[in-house]
Design an enzyme around this catalytic site. Structure first.
Site, PDB file in Angstrom:
ATOM      1  N   CYS A  99     -12.806 -47.876 -24.927  1.00 16.08           N
ATOM      2  CA  CYS A  99     -12.080 -46.822 -24.224  1.00 16.08           C
ATOM      3  C   CYS A  99     -11.138 -46.103 -25.181  1.00 16.08           C
ATOM      4  CB  CYS A  99     -11.327 -47.371 -23.028  1.00 16.08           C
ATOM      5  SG  CYS A  99      -9.896 -48.344 -23.437  1.00 16.08           S
ATOM      6  N   ARG A 137      -8.107 -22.609 -29.797  1.00 14.90           N
ATOM      7  CA  ARG A 137      -6.903 -23.238 -29.256  1.00 14.90           C
ATOM      8  C   ARG A 137      -5.680 -22.354 -29.429  1.00 14.90           C
ATOM      9  NH1 ARG A 137      -6.659 -29.253 -31.386  1.00 14.90           N
ATOM     10  NH2 ARG A 137      -8.790 -29.328 -32.151  1.00 14.90           N
ATOM     11  N   ARG A 190      -3.434 -39.374 -27.289  1.00 18.04           N
ATOM     12  CA  ARG A 190      -2.377 -39.804 -28.207  1.00 18.04           C
ATOM     13  C   ARG A 190      -1.208 -38.826 -28.221  1.00 18.04           C
ATOM     14  NH1 ARG A 190      -1.168 -38.056 -33.248  1.00 18.04           N
ATOM     15  NH2 ARG A 190      -2.970 -36.701 -33.208  1.00 18.04           N
ATOM     16  N   ARG A 191      -1.540 -37.555 -28.367  1.00 18.64           N
ATOM     17  CA  ARG A 191      -0.463 -36.554 -28.404  1.00 18.64           C
ATOM     18  C   ARG A 191       0.216 -36.452 -27.048  1.00 18.64           C
ATOM     19  NH1 ARG A 191      -4.346 -32.720 -31.841  1.00 18.64           N
ATOM     20  NH2 ARG A 191      -3.738 -33.421 -33.924  1.00 18.64           N
ATOM     21  N   ARG A 228      -9.097 -27.701 -25.554  1.00 18.89           N
ATOM     22  CA  ARG A 228     -10.215 -28.057 -26.418  1.00 18.89           C
ATOM     23  C   ARG A 228     -10.695 -26.855 -27.200  1.00 18.89           C
ATOM     24  NH1 ARG A 228     -15.048 -30.950 -25.880  1.00 18.89           N
ATOM     25  NH2 ARG A 228     -15.001 -30.169 -27.994  1.00 18.89           N
ATOM     26  N   LYS A 267     -10.716 -38.317 -39.324  1.00 14.64           N
ATOM     27  CA  LYS A 267     -10.305 -38.764 -37.993  1.00 14.64           C
ATOM     28  C   LYS A 267     -11.382 -38.560 -36.936  1.00 14.64           C
ATOM     29  CE  LYS A 267      -7.830 -35.058 -35.797  1.00 14.64           C
ATOM     30  NZ  LYS A 267      -6.550 -34.667 -35.272  1.00 14.64           N
ATOM     31  N   ASP A 268     -12.383 -37.767 -37.225  1.00  9.82           N
ATOM     32  CA  ASP A 268     -13.487 -37.607 -36.274  1.00  9.82           C
ATOM     33  C   ASP A 268     -14.586 -38.644 -36.475  1.00  9.82           C
ATOM     34  OD1 ASP A 268     -12.237 -35.381 -35.189  1.00  9.82           O
ATOM     35  OD2 ASP A 268     -13.215 -34.004 -36.566  1.00  9.82           O
TER      36      ASP A 268
HETATM   37  N1  LIG Z   1      -9.834 -33.417 -33.418  1.00  2.03           N
HETATM   38  C1  LIG Z   1     -10.209 -32.226 -34.099  1.00  2.03           C
HETATM   39  C2  LIG Z   1      -9.749 -32.192 -35.504  1.00  2.03           C
HETATM   40  N2  LIG Z   1     -10.363 -32.917 -36.444  1.00  2.03           N
HETATM   41  C3  LIG Z   1      -9.720 -32.690 -37.639  1.00  2.03           C
HETATM   42  C4  LIG Z   1      -8.700 -31.802 -37.437  1.00  2.03           C
HETATM   43  C5  LIG Z   1      -7.845 -31.279 -38.513  1.00  2.03           C
HETATM   44  C6  LIG Z   1      -6.917 -32.257 -39.130  1.00  2.03           C
HETATM   45  C7  LIG Z   1      -7.498 -33.327 -39.982  1.00  2.03           C
HETATM   46  O1  LIG Z   1      -8.235 -33.071 -40.941  1.00  2.03           O
HETATM   47  O2  LIG Z   1      -7.182 -34.476 -39.718  1.00  2.03           O
HETATM   48  C8  LIG Z   1      -8.698 -31.458 -36.074  1.00  2.03           C
HETATM   49  C9  LIG Z   1      -7.805 -30.523 -35.403  1.00  2.03           C
HETATM   50  C10 LIG Z   1      -6.632 -31.101 -34.692  1.00  2.03           C
HETATM   51  O3  LIG Z   1      -6.562 -32.296 -34.411  1.00  2.03           O
HETATM   52  O4  LIG Z   1      -5.717 -30.331 -34.333  1.00  2.03           O
END
Ligand SMILES: NCc1[nH]cc(CCC(=O)O)c1CC(=O)O
Length: 314
Positions: free
Chosen positions: A241, A154, A130-131, A148, A82-83
């Site tokens: 964006c 966190r 999103r959250r 962050r 996801k990153d």
């Molecule tokens: N944005 C940061 C991030 N990147 C991956 C994860 C862990 C979960 C994953 O592997 O998707 C997280 C932490 C989170 O979103 O709380």
């Protein structure tokens, strides 16, 4: 076959867990192979005081690792999928996508346990639009504050910033052995995950056939189809964006289901839709769902987001 493999990794606990996990999979599969980790710092690790949505820019957590791969310093990088930006730099490719860990978001609220039990006006920490939008849709009364940093940072902020709850990816907590801290798993009806949440991406040089072959066994077919659709959805909507949107794909009975939501920042407007097709059509399906939702009102939401960003820059 290669005798030595160097994995580049960020130094957060989670990144190290992930790199070590892949290193141990490789060592087990190829006895005698020497696997080493090289620690690296990315821009995303350095800028800790600015909300991610404000820094923007693609590849915040990946760029330095990618340069090191292209110049041969490291052979591969392990990322949280996801990153990863939807488009990779020339010369690099996704060599494998691992079987997905749980994709859901988790609520950590030692005192109140669940979203429904949070008192009116409760303070909730999260780092993503999103959250935030999805939480506000369910509970417009909540006060959302930015959160962050690495997972441990966190979790600490829960106490130091007197938050009533924080929302994190369940996968990260599980990997670090902190699953017992989760007080509620948010169902997808409340919080659809981010693209690729829970899956790991192994990135390598596109022309390094030897390494690509050695990594192929790490790929999970069902997860791959699901995230191809999710990434294609994101790619179609991305307009320079950050969009508050969630998307989740999964394979059931040989069919690929894709479900997505686009929200206004305050969560008051939501476009939600699903598609189902054969897994082979994953990429096309992501695009089609995005186009459909664009017409259903996604267009207006995206335009507002862009306007908002431009206002801020003025
Ligand atoms: N944005 C940061 C991030 N990147 C991956 C994860 C862990 C979960 C994953 O592997 O998707 C997280 C932490 C989170 O979103 O709380």
């Amino acid at each position: 076959m290669r005798q030595k493999i160097v994995i580049g990794t960020r130094s957060s606990k989670l990144a190290l867990w992930q790199a070590n996990y892949i290193a141990s999979c490789l060592a087990e599969r190829y006895p005698g192979l020497e696997v080493t980790l090289k620690h690296m710092v990315t821009k995303g690790d350095k800028i800790l005081d600015v909300p991610l949505a404000k820094i923007g820019g693609k590849g915040l957590f990946t760029q330095e690792l990618e340069s090191a791969m292209l110049n041969g310093e490291i052979d591969l990088a392990v990322h949280s999928l996801k990153d990863m930006p939807t488009e990779l730099p020339t010369g690099l490719t996704l060599a494998a996508i691992t079987e997905r860990e749980t994709p859901w978001d988790a609520l950590v609220s030692p005192e109140y346990k669940t979203l429904a039990c949070l008192p009116v006006g409760a303070k909730v920490g999260t780092s993503s639009l999103r959250r935030k939008a999805q939480l506000l849709k369910a509970r417009p009364d909540l006060k959302i504050s930015d959160l962050r940093g690495n997972l441990d940072t966190r979790l600490k902020k829960l106490e130091t910033e007197q938050l009533d709850a924080i929302v994190l990816a369940a996968a990260g907590l599980k990997r670090l052995g902190w699953e017992q801290l989760i007080t509620e798993i948010l169902p997808k009806e409340i919080s659809l995950p981010a693209v690729g949440q829970g899956a790991l991406a192994i990135e390598a040089r596109a022309n390094d056939q030897e390494i690509l072959q050695m990594l192929a066994f790490l790929n999970d077919e069902d997860t791959s189809y699901a995230v191809i659709a999710e990434r294609s959805f994101l790619n179609e909507l991305e307009g320079g964006c950050q969009v508050p949107m969630g998307v989740y794909g999964c394979i059931e009975n040989n069919e690929l289901y894709l479900e997505a939501a686009i929200l206004s920042l305050d969560g008051q407007r939501v476009i939600r839709d699903t598609l189902c097709s054969s897994p082979a059509g994953a990429e096309d399906m992501g695009r089609r769902l995005a186009q459909r939702m664009y017409v259903q009102g996604g267009k207006e939401i995206l335009a507002e987001l862009l306007d908002g960003e431009q206002e801020e820059k003025k």
